[in-house]
Design an enzyme around this catalytic site. Structure first.
Site, mmCIF file in Angstrom:
data_model
loop_
_atom_site.group_PDB
_atom_site.id
_atom_site.type_symbol
_atom_site.label_atom_id
_atom_site.label_comp_id
_atom_site.label_asym_id
_atom_site.label_seq_id
_atom_site.Cartn_x
_atom_site.Cartn_y
_atom_site.Cartn_z
ATOM 1 N N ASN A 1 -10.253 -0.340 -0.086
ATOM 2 C CA ASN A 1 -8.778 -0.137 -0.212
ATOM 3 C C ASN A 1 -8.083 -0.752 -1.289
ATOM 4 O OD1 ASN A 1 -5.917 -0.466 0.226
ATOM 5 N ND2 ASN A 1 -6.369 -1.226 2.472
ATOM 6 N N HIS B 1 -3.041 6.977 2.165
ATOM 7 C CA HIS B 1 -3.632 5.766 1.563
ATOM 8 C C HIS B 1 -4.832 5.670 2.057
ATOM 9 C CE1 HIS B 1 -3.943 1.604 0.802
ATOM 10 N NE2 HIS B 1 -3.506 1.000 1.946
ATOM 11 N N CYS C 1 0.705 -1.211 0.057
ATOM 12 C CA CYS C 1 0.004 -0.136 -0.038
ATOM 13 C C CYS C 1 0.857 1.169 0.067
ATOM 14 C CB CYS C 1 -0.977 -0.165 1.024
ATOM 15 S SG CYS C 1 -2.069 -1.528 1.145
#
EC number: 2.3.1.180
Length: 328
Positions: free
Chosen positions: A285, A256, A123
Protein backbone atom coordinates in the site's frame (compact mmCIF):
# COMPACT_ATOMS: atom_id res chain seq x y z
CA UNK A 1 -19.74 31.57 -32.25
CA UNK A 2 -20.03 28.77 -29.70
CA UNK A 3 -16.83 28.02 -27.82
CA UNK A 4 -15.90 24.33 -27.92
CA UNK A 5 -15.84 22.44 -24.63
CA UNK A 6 -12.55 21.95 -22.81
CA UNK A 7 -11.69 18.52 -21.48
CA UNK A 8 -8.67 17.27 -19.57
CA UNK A 9 -6.87 14.25 -21.00
CA UNK A 10 -4.12 12.06 -19.62
CA UNK A 11 -1.23 12.50 -22.07
CA UNK A 12 1.59 11.05 -19.99
CA UNK A 13 2.14 8.68 -17.07
CA UNK A 14 5.21 7.89 -15.01
CA UNK A 15 6.20 6.07 -11.85
CA UNK A 16 9.14 5.40 -9.59
CA UNK A 17 9.93 2.78 -6.95
CA UNK A 18 12.95 3.03 -4.65
CA UNK A 19 15.70 0.49 -5.21
CA UNK A 20 15.28 -1.44 -1.98
CA UNK A 21 12.72 -4.20 -2.53
CA UNK A 22 11.66 -6.05 0.62
CA UNK A 23 9.88 -9.40 0.33
CA UNK A 24 7.57 -10.73 3.01
CA UNK A 25 10.20 -13.21 4.11
CA UNK A 26 12.85 -10.51 4.38
CA UNK A 27 10.48 -8.37 6.42
CA UNK A 28 9.52 -11.33 8.62
CA UNK A 29 13.19 -12.05 9.28
CA UNK A 30 13.79 -8.40 10.19
CA UNK A 31 10.78 -8.30 12.51
CA UNK A 32 11.90 -11.53 14.19
CA UNK A 33 14.96 -9.69 15.50
CA UNK A 34 12.47 -7.45 17.36
CA UNK A 35 10.54 -10.41 18.74
CA UNK A 36 7.64 -9.82 16.30
CA UNK A 37 6.27 -12.97 14.65
CA UNK A 38 4.85 -12.96 11.14
CA UNK A 39 5.30 -14.92 7.91
CA UNK A 40 4.91 -14.69 4.18
CA UNK A 41 1.82 -16.90 4.37
CA UNK A 42 0.19 -14.76 7.08
CA UNK A 43 0.72 -11.53 5.12
CA UNK A 44 -0.37 -12.92 1.72
CA UNK A 45 -3.51 -14.55 3.13
CA UNK A 46 -4.73 -11.34 4.76
CA UNK A 47 -3.58 -8.73 2.26
CA UNK A 48 -2.35 -10.22 -1.01
CA UNK A 49 0.97 -8.39 -0.51
CA UNK A 50 4.19 -10.23 -1.38
CA UNK A 51 6.72 -7.39 -1.46
CA UNK A 52 7.13 -3.65 -1.12
CA UNK A 53 9.82 -1.01 -1.70
CA UNK A 54 11.38 1.19 0.99
CA UNK A 55 13.11 4.48 0.33
CA UNK A 56 16.79 4.90 1.14
CA UNK A 57 17.55 6.85 4.34
CA UNK A 58 18.52 9.97 2.37
CA UNK A 59 15.67 9.68 -0.17
CA UNK A 60 12.69 12.01 0.22
CA UNK A 61 9.14 12.10 -1.03
CA UNK A 62 10.03 14.95 -3.40
CA UNK A 63 12.98 12.95 -4.79
CA UNK A 64 10.68 10.10 -5.79
CA UNK A 65 8.01 12.49 -7.06
CA UNK A 66 10.55 14.13 -9.38
CA UNK A 67 11.56 10.79 -10.92
CA UNK A 68 7.94 9.85 -11.62
CA UNK A 69 7.27 13.33 -13.00
CA UNK A 70 10.21 13.17 -15.40
CA UNK A 71 8.88 9.93 -16.88
CA UNK A 72 5.37 11.34 -17.26
CA UNK A 73 6.71 14.48 -18.95
CA UNK A 74 8.79 12.38 -21.32
CA UNK A 75 5.74 10.36 -22.37
CA UNK A 76 3.74 13.57 -22.81
CA UNK A 77 6.58 15.04 -24.90
CA UNK A 78 6.59 18.18 -22.75
CA UNK A 79 9.38 20.10 -21.07
CA UNK A 80 9.05 20.92 -17.38
CA UNK A 81 8.63 24.62 -18.17
CA UNK A 82 5.49 23.86 -20.19
CA UNK A 83 3.73 22.81 -16.98
CA UNK A 84 1.58 25.57 -15.50
CA UNK A 85 0.37 23.80 -12.33
CA UNK A 86 1.99 21.17 -10.11
CA UNK A 87 -0.06 19.24 -7.56
CA UNK A 88 1.37 16.62 -5.22
CA UNK A 89 -0.90 14.30 -3.25
CA UNK A 90 0.99 13.14 -0.18
CA UNK A 91 0.63 12.46 3.54
CA UNK A 92 4.40 12.19 4.02
CA UNK A 93 5.80 15.54 2.85
CA UNK A 94 9.48 16.38 3.12
CA UNK A 95 8.70 19.17 5.59
CA UNK A 96 5.80 20.76 7.42
CA UNK A 97 6.37 23.47 4.82
CA UNK A 98 7.28 24.39 2.12
CA UNK A 99 5.01 22.07 0.18
CA UNK A 100 6.43 19.04 -1.55
CA UNK A 101 5.04 20.46 -4.80
CA UNK A 102 7.25 23.54 -4.47
CA UNK A 103 10.28 21.31 -3.87
CA UNK A 104 9.36 19.26 -6.95
CA UNK A 105 9.07 22.46 -8.98
CA UNK A 106 12.59 23.46 -7.95
CA UNK A 107 14.12 20.03 -8.54
CA UNK A 108 12.53 19.81 -11.99
CA UNK A 109 14.06 23.17 -12.84
CA UNK A 110 10.71 24.81 -13.55
CA UNK A 111 11.33 28.57 -13.76
CA UNK A 112 8.04 29.81 -15.17
CA UNK A 113 6.53 30.65 -11.77
CA UNK A 114 3.71 28.11 -12.14
CA UNK A 115 1.40 27.41 -9.21
CA UNK A 116 2.35 24.49 -6.96
CA UNK A 117 0.61 23.01 -3.93
CA UNK A 118 0.01 19.76 -2.03
CA UNK A 119 -3.25 17.89 -1.49
CA UNK A 120 -3.70 15.87 1.70
CA UNK A 121 -6.44 13.26 1.48
CA UNK A 122 -4.20 10.28 2.35
CA UNK A 123 -4.95 7.23 0.16
CA UNK A 124 -7.68 9.12 -1.73
CA UNK A 125 -5.26 11.93 -2.46
CA UNK A 126 -4.59 11.11 -6.08
CA UNK A 127 -8.32 10.91 -6.92
CA UNK A 128 -8.81 14.26 -5.17
CA UNK A 129 -5.89 15.75 -7.10
CA UNK A 130 -7.11 14.45 -10.46
CA UNK A 131 -10.59 15.87 -9.88
CA UNK A 132 -9.15 19.22 -8.79
CA UNK A 133 -6.83 19.41 -11.80
CA UNK A 134 -9.72 18.55 -14.11
CA UNK A 135 -11.78 21.45 -12.79
CA UNK A 136 -8.85 23.87 -13.17
CA UNK A 137 -8.37 22.78 -16.79
CA UNK A 138 -12.07 22.89 -17.65
CA UNK A 139 -12.26 26.42 -16.26
CA UNK A 140 -9.55 27.49 -18.70
CA UNK A 141 -7.17 28.50 -15.89
CA UNK A 142 -4.44 26.00 -16.79
CA UNK A 143 -3.46 23.93 -19.81
CA UNK A 144 -0.79 21.43 -18.69
CA UNK A 145 -1.07 20.10 -15.15
CA UNK A 146 1.37 17.73 -13.47
CA UNK A 147 -0.44 15.55 -10.91
CA UNK A 148 1.72 13.41 -8.63
CA UNK A 149 1.07 10.95 -5.82
CA UNK A 150 4.18 10.27 -3.72
CA UNK A 151 4.75 8.71 -0.31
CA UNK A 152 7.45 7.52 2.10
CA UNK A 153 5.15 5.68 4.49
CA UNK A 154 8.06 3.63 5.83
CA UNK A 155 8.97 6.70 7.92
CA UNK A 156 5.68 6.62 9.88
CA UNK A 157 5.39 2.86 10.44
CA UNK A 158 5.73 1.25 13.86
CA UNK A 159 7.80 -1.85 13.13
CA UNK A 160 6.67 -3.32 16.45
CA UNK A 161 3.09 -3.49 15.10
CA UNK A 162 2.79 -6.32 12.60
CA UNK A 163 -0.80 -5.42 11.74
CA UNK A 164 0.33 -2.21 10.02
CA UNK A 165 4.05 -2.37 9.22
CA UNK A 166 3.60 -5.24 6.75
CA UNK A 167 1.06 -3.30 4.68
CA UNK A 168 2.82 -0.21 3.39
CA UNK A 169 5.55 0.74 0.95
CA UNK A 170 7.12 3.79 -0.66
CA UNK A 171 6.92 5.11 -4.22
CA UNK A 172 5.56 7.73 -6.58
CA UNK A 173 3.36 7.97 -9.64
CA UNK A 174 2.49 10.89 -11.90
CA UNK A 175 0.28 11.93 -14.78
CA UNK A 176 0.23 14.92 -17.07
CA UNK A 177 -3.27 16.23 -17.69
CA UNK A 178 -3.66 18.46 -20.73
CA UNK A 179 -6.49 20.63 -22.03
CA UNK A 180 -8.08 19.04 -25.08
CA UNK A 181 -11.11 19.18 -27.32
CA UNK A 182 -11.25 15.37 -27.06
CA UNK A 183 -13.15 13.78 -24.21
CA UNK A 184 -10.88 12.85 -21.31
CA UNK A 185 -12.09 12.93 -17.71
CA UNK A 186 -15.78 12.08 -17.80
CA UNK A 187 -16.76 12.53 -14.16
CA UNK A 188 -15.56 12.53 -10.58
CA UNK A 189 -17.04 12.17 -7.12
CA UNK A 190 -15.34 13.10 -3.85
CA UNK A 191 -16.47 12.65 -0.25
CA UNK A 192 -15.24 12.78 3.32
CA UNK A 193 -16.55 12.05 6.82
CA UNK A 194 -14.37 13.41 9.60
CA UNK A 195 -16.32 11.51 12.26
CA UNK A 196 -14.25 8.47 11.25
CA UNK A 197 -10.92 10.27 11.64
CA UNK A 198 -9.85 8.04 14.53
CA UNK A 199 -9.88 4.72 12.64
CA UNK A 200 -6.92 5.58 10.39
CA UNK A 201 -4.58 8.33 11.47
CA UNK A 202 -1.19 9.50 12.69
CA UNK A 203 -2.33 11.21 15.91
CA UNK A 204 0.69 13.42 16.50
CA UNK A 205 1.85 16.96 15.79
CA UNK A 206 4.87 19.18 16.19
CA UNK A 207 4.73 21.39 19.25
CA UNK A 208 7.59 23.49 20.64
CA UNK A 209 10.13 21.59 18.59
CA UNK A 210 8.99 18.12 19.66
CA UNK A 211 6.43 15.56 18.54
CA UNK A 212 3.33 15.72 20.69
CA UNK A 213 1.17 12.59 20.63
CA UNK A 214 1.95 9.55 18.48
CA UNK A 215 4.01 9.89 15.30
CA UNK A 216 3.26 6.38 14.01
CA UNK A 217 0.37 5.28 11.82
CA UNK A 218 -2.61 3.80 13.65
CA UNK A 219 -5.33 1.76 11.95
CA UNK A 220 -8.42 -0.07 13.13
CA UNK A 221 -8.25 -2.67 10.37
CA UNK A 222 -11.75 -4.13 10.71
CA UNK A 223 -13.44 -0.72 10.84
CA UNK A 224 -11.47 0.48 7.80
CA UNK A 225 -12.31 -2.69 5.85
CA UNK A 226 -16.06 -2.42 6.47
CA UNK A 227 -16.27 1.27 5.64
CA UNK A 228 -13.99 1.01 2.60
CA UNK A 229 -16.04 -1.73 0.93
CA UNK A 230 -19.27 0.21 1.47
CA UNK A 231 -18.14 3.65 0.27
CA UNK A 232 -16.07 2.45 -2.69
CA UNK A 233 -19.07 0.74 -4.28
CA UNK A 234 -21.24 3.82 -3.77
CA UNK A 235 -18.73 6.32 -5.13
CA UNK A 236 -18.02 4.17 -8.17
CA UNK A 237 -21.71 4.09 -9.08
CA UNK A 238 -21.99 7.82 -8.40
CA UNK A 239 -19.21 8.57 -10.89
CA UNK A 240 -20.78 6.27 -13.46
CA UNK A 241 -24.19 7.91 -13.02
CA UNK A 242 -22.68 11.37 -13.48
CA UNK A 243 -21.14 10.21 -16.75
CA UNK A 244 -24.35 8.50 -17.88
CA UNK A 245 -22.63 5.12 -18.11
CA UNK A 246 -23.16 1.60 -16.79
CA UNK A 247 -20.48 -0.41 -15.00
CA UNK A 248 -20.08 -2.49 -18.16
CA UNK A 249 -18.52 0.58 -19.84
CA UNK A 250 -15.43 0.30 -17.62
CA UNK A 251 -12.51 -1.23 -19.50
CA UNK A 252 -10.08 -1.03 -16.58
CA UNK A 253 -10.63 -0.57 -12.86
CA UNK A 254 -7.73 0.82 -10.82
CA UNK A 255 -8.65 0.84 -7.15
CA UNK A 256 -6.36 2.14 -4.43
CA UNK A 257 -3.96 -0.73 -3.85
CA UNK A 258 -4.58 -1.25 -0.13
CA UNK A 259 -5.65 -4.81 0.36
CA UNK A 260 -6.53 -7.41 -2.26
CA UNK A 261 -9.64 -8.49 -0.37
CA UNK A 262 -11.05 -4.94 -0.32
CA UNK A 263 -10.17 -4.45 -3.98
CA UNK A 264 -11.75 -7.72 -5.10
CA UNK A 265 -14.91 -7.14 -3.07
CA UNK A 266 -15.47 -3.79 -4.78
CA UNK A 267 -14.60 -5.15 -8.22
CA UNK A 268 -17.13 -7.98 -7.86
CA UNK A 269 -19.91 -5.48 -7.21
CA UNK A 270 -18.97 -3.75 -10.47
CA UNK A 271 -18.57 -7.07 -12.30
CA UNK A 272 -15.02 -5.95 -13.03
CA UNK A 273 -12.74 -8.48 -11.33
CA UNK A 274 -11.16 -9.42 -14.66
CA UNK A 275 -10.71 -5.73 -15.48
CA UNK A 276 -8.92 -4.85 -12.25
CA UNK A 277 -5.29 -3.71 -12.34
CA UNK A 278 -3.41 -5.22 -9.38
CA UNK A 279 0.01 -4.08 -8.19
CA UNK A 280 -0.51 -4.35 -4.42
CA UNK A 281 1.21 -7.75 -4.47
CA UNK A 282 4.51 -6.14 -5.52
CA UNK A 283 4.17 -2.58 -4.20
CA UNK A 284 2.21 -2.92 -0.98
CA UNK A 285 0.00 0.00 0.00
CA UNK A 286 1.74 3.17 -1.20
CA UNK A 287 -1.16 5.43 -0.19
CA UNK A 288 -1.59 8.37 -2.62
CA UNK A 289 1.04 6.87 -4.93
CA UNK A 290 -0.73 3.56 -5.43
CA UNK A 291 -3.22 4.52 -8.14
CA UNK A 292 -0.79 6.41 -10.42
CA UNK A 293 1.80 3.65 -9.92
CA UNK A 294 -0.72 1.03 -11.05
CA UNK A 295 -1.92 3.23 -13.92
CA UNK A 296 1.61 3.68 -15.24
CA UNK A 297 2.33 -0.05 -15.02
CA UNK A 298 -0.79 -0.88 -17.04
CA UNK A 299 -0.15 1.84 -19.62
CA UNK A 300 3.46 0.82 -20.17
CA UNK A 301 2.77 -2.92 -20.39
CA UNK A 302 0.15 -2.25 -23.07
CA UNK A 303 -2.99 -3.22 -21.21
CA UNK A 304 -4.50 0.26 -21.16
CA UNK A 305 -4.93 1.63 -24.66
CA UNK A 306 -5.99 5.00 -26.04
CA UNK A 307 -9.77 5.32 -26.16
CA UNK A 308 -10.42 2.91 -23.30
CA UNK A 309 -12.42 3.91 -20.23
CA UNK A 310 -10.66 3.76 -16.88
CA UNK A 311 -12.06 4.16 -13.39
CA UNK A 312 -9.82 5.01 -10.45
CA UNK A 313 -11.13 4.98 -6.89
CA UNK A 314 -9.58 5.39 -3.49
CA UNK A 315 -10.38 5.48 0.20
CA UNK A 316 -8.18 6.75 3.00
CA UNK A 317 -7.78 8.41 6.37
CA UNK A 318 -9.93 11.40 7.03
CA UNK A 319 -12.08 9.46 6.27
CA UNK A 320 -11.96 10.33 2.57
CA UNK A 321 -13.04 8.57 -0.59
CA UNK A 322 -13.40 9.38 -4.26
CA UNK A 323 -13.56 8.12 -7.84
CA UNK A 324 -12.62 9.51 -11.23
CA UNK A 325 -13.80 8.10 -14.56
CA UNK A 326 -11.81 8.99 -17.66
CA UNK A 327 -11.12 8.01 -21.25
CA UNK A 328 -7.50 7.51 -22.23
Amino acid sequence: MTQSAIYSRVVGTGSYLPARRVTNQQLADELATRGIETSDEWIVERTGIKARHFAAPDQTTSDMAVEAAKRALEMANLSADQIDLIMVATSTPDFVFPSTACLVQSKLGVTNGCAAFDIQAVCSGFAYAMATADNFIRSGAYRNVLVIGAETFSRILDFNDRTTCVLFGDGAGAVVLQASSETGILSSALHADGSYSNILCVPGNVNAGAVQGEAFLYMDGQAVFKLAVKVLEKVAHEALEKAGLEASAIDWLIPHQANLRIMTSTARKLDAVEKMVVTVDQHGNTSAASIPLALDVAVRDGRIQKGQTVMIEGVGGGFTWGAVLFRM
